[in-house]
Design an enzyme around this catalytic site. Structure first.
Site, mmCIF file in Angstrom:
data_model
loop_
_atom_site.group_PDB
_atom_site.id
_atom_site.type_symbol
_atom_site.label_atom_id
_atom_site.label_comp_id
_atom_site.label_asym_id
_atom_site.label_seq_id
_atom_site.Cartn_x
_atom_site.Cartn_y
_atom_site.Cartn_z
ATOM 1 C CB CYS A 197 -1.569 1.883 1.767
ATOM 2 S SG CYS A 197 -1.282 3.404 0.848
ATOM 3 C CD GLU B 225 -8.007 -0.905 3.594
ATOM 4 O OE1 GLU B 225 -7.458 -1.784 2.898
ATOM 5 O OE2 GLU B 225 -7.553 0.242 3.714
ATOM 6 C CG HIS C 250 -6.116 1.189 0.509
ATOM 7 N ND1 HIS C 250 -5.907 1.382 1.857
ATOM 8 C CD2 HIS C 250 -5.334 2.091 -0.126
ATOM 9 C CE1 HIS C 250 -5.036 2.375 2.030
ATOM 10 N NE2 HIS C 250 -4.675 2.822 0.845
#
Lengths: 200, 293
Positions: free
Chosen positions: B98, B235, B233
């Site tokens: 990002c 994660e 994302h």
């Protein structure tokens, strides 16, 4: 009857993006960095038709509106065709995202309030000032500060997604690149377009 | 995670670079640890030389330097990026998620192919989202296709559909020269692309492609493939409990099936494959990495 109007909107307090850009340019360019960096939103409005004196009527209307600026935070000036930040060693980097569409909501609101057909676009102006002794270098230094071509050079414009014009000691109305709607670019604008995304 | 040796040697050390305004470093570190890697936070006030010598690097998401000037533009001028560029030129993996992706693009590391000691040219931009009937910041779950042939997609099946959350205002991969992203995709530099959310097939505009990215690019690498700029994302989808219960498709079914099952819900989510792929590339054995996850 057609008229271009420019609205300059800047922060009343210190602009955080301008101060950060100034610090970053100092690190990047050293003694070639501008000694002062400012930033403003530039709204360009085109009015077709209506009752005449569009600029005067827009300015009056603007005093009662927060559509273009937050009066608690910003100050706005309707430019009368003169450079907003004058000075021989001052450069303006006027930039807009490539392919950015007109703001239809702003245009419709103005049409309802003031009559006529409006087009509204918004860009950014970076104002860079150098000491008077660098007067002869300002054009080259402004280009150097403007174009982010490599990690160690330039900051303000990424030519992969933005168009920009660098004005030194002059001002233009309209100033934002590519003022015509897509597909209607004037031939002289096409001729002026530089080879690396800039409009000279 | 104990940090114990993995197949006879220390875990690979992955630097998680923290710059002012970033806000995803902790969950990124957890995702790395879950793949059997050792996450080493490096803060902006440590000397740039503290960065050198790691096995891989991650620039997490957030709003570095408050996105002033352009998203990632100020951070791209940070001296730490010189270290990352040097390491990337040696083939060390670098992942930008990002805001980290925006930094890598603004620094010319993606899609740059600079050799050691040289600088990459800024040849892409992550521009303002172009959405249907709205503009600006947008957050949603999207579906990516993990394309084979990249170190970053090794843990996924060929062209596996991977749902991930995205949340950004400037995520539209674009370039001045027409066809640039299509060319990069043809050359294998787009390992992650947006695809249709509802059924198999390519993205059909918004909302499949949530920002108007050219060639539906969600992640772009350098020519060597070791530097990845990824807008969604992973994660935030590292564990199954990250997956929303109403998500369509197999991952949603898996999540619904794990309701009330504390052990299963802690299992790997769809984003885990990005970190697992990195771990495999760094020599963590698949078995150990899966056990860690």
């Amino acid at each position: 009857m057609s008229e271009w109007i420019q609205l300059w909107v800047e922060r009343q307090a210190m602009d955080p993006a301008a101060s950060t850009a100034s610090a970053a340019l100092q690190l990047l360019l050293g003694r070639d960095a501008p000694v002062r960096v400012g930033r403003a939103d530039l709204w360009e409005l085109h009015c077709e038709g209506g009752a005449g004196d569009a600029a005067g009527r827009f300015e009056t209307w603007l005093r009662g509106s927060n559509l273009f600026l937050n009066p608690n935070r910003d100050r706005g000036v309707v430019l009368g065709g003169v450079a907003p930040v004058p000075g021989p060693s001052v450069a303006s980097v006027v930039t807009i995202e490539r392919g950015a569409t007109d703001s239809r909501a702003h245009a419709l609101t103005l049409g309802h309030a003031l009559g006529g057909a409006w087009r509204v676009r918004r860009g950014t102006v970076w104002t860079l000032a150098w000491p008077a002794e660098r007067l002869d270098d300002v054009a080259a230094l402004a280009e150097k500060a403007a174009w982010a071509r490599r990690r160690s050079s330039g900051l303000l414009v990424n030519a992969e997604s933005q168009d920009a014009v660098v004005l030194v000691g002059t001002w233009a109305n309209p100033a934002l690149p590519n003022p015509e709607p897509p597909g209607m670019a004037r031939t002289d604008d096409k001729a002026k377009a530089g080879g690396d995304g800039r409009v000279a | 995670m104990s940090g114990a040796n993995v197949i006879g040697r220390a875990r690979p050390r992955v630097a998680v670079v923290r710059l002012p305004g970033m806000n995803c470093e902790d969950e990124t570190a957890r995702a790395l640890e879950s793949a059997g890697l050792s996450a080493v936070p490096i803060a902006w006030d440590e000397p740039p030389r503290a960065l050198a010598g790691h096995d891989a690097y991650v620039l997490p998401g957030g709003f570095s330097y408050q996105d002033r000037v352009r998203a990632g533009a100020i951070a791209a001028k940070d001296p730490r990026l010189d270290v990352l560029a040097h390491e990337a030129a040696r083939g060390v993996p670098v992942l930008g998620i990002c805001n980290g992706a925006q930094i890598l693009v603004e620094a010319g590391l993606v899609p740059g192919d600079a050799r050691a000691g040289e600088e990459g040219t800024v040849a892409l931009a992550l521009a303002t989202n172009r959405l249907e009937r709205r503009e600006g910041y947008y957050a949603a779950w999207v579906v990516l296709e993990a394309r084979p042939g990249s170190l970053w997609t090794e843990a996924y099946g060929p062209n596996e559909r991977v749902p991930l959350p995205m949340a950004h205002g400037e995520g539209r991969f674009t370039a001045r020269a027409p066809g640039t992203l299509e060319r990069l995709a043809a050359e294998g530099q787009v390992p992650f692309a947006y695809v249709a959310r509802a059924a198999a097939g390519p993205a059909r505009g918004w909302p499949d492609n949530p920002n108007g990215a050219e060639a539906d690019a969600a992640g772009v690498t350098n020519a060597r493939g070791n530097v990845l700029a990824l807008m969604p994302h992973p994660e935030r989808a590292d564990r199954l409990f990250h997956v929303p219960e109403d998500l369509a498709g197999p991952w949603g079914e898996r999540r619904r099936g794990a309701r009330g099952d504390a052990a299963r819900i802690q299992g790997a989510g769809p984003g885990h494959g990005v970190f697992l792929s990195l771990a495999w590339h760094l020599g963590v054995s698949p078995r150990v990495a899966v056990e860690a996850g």
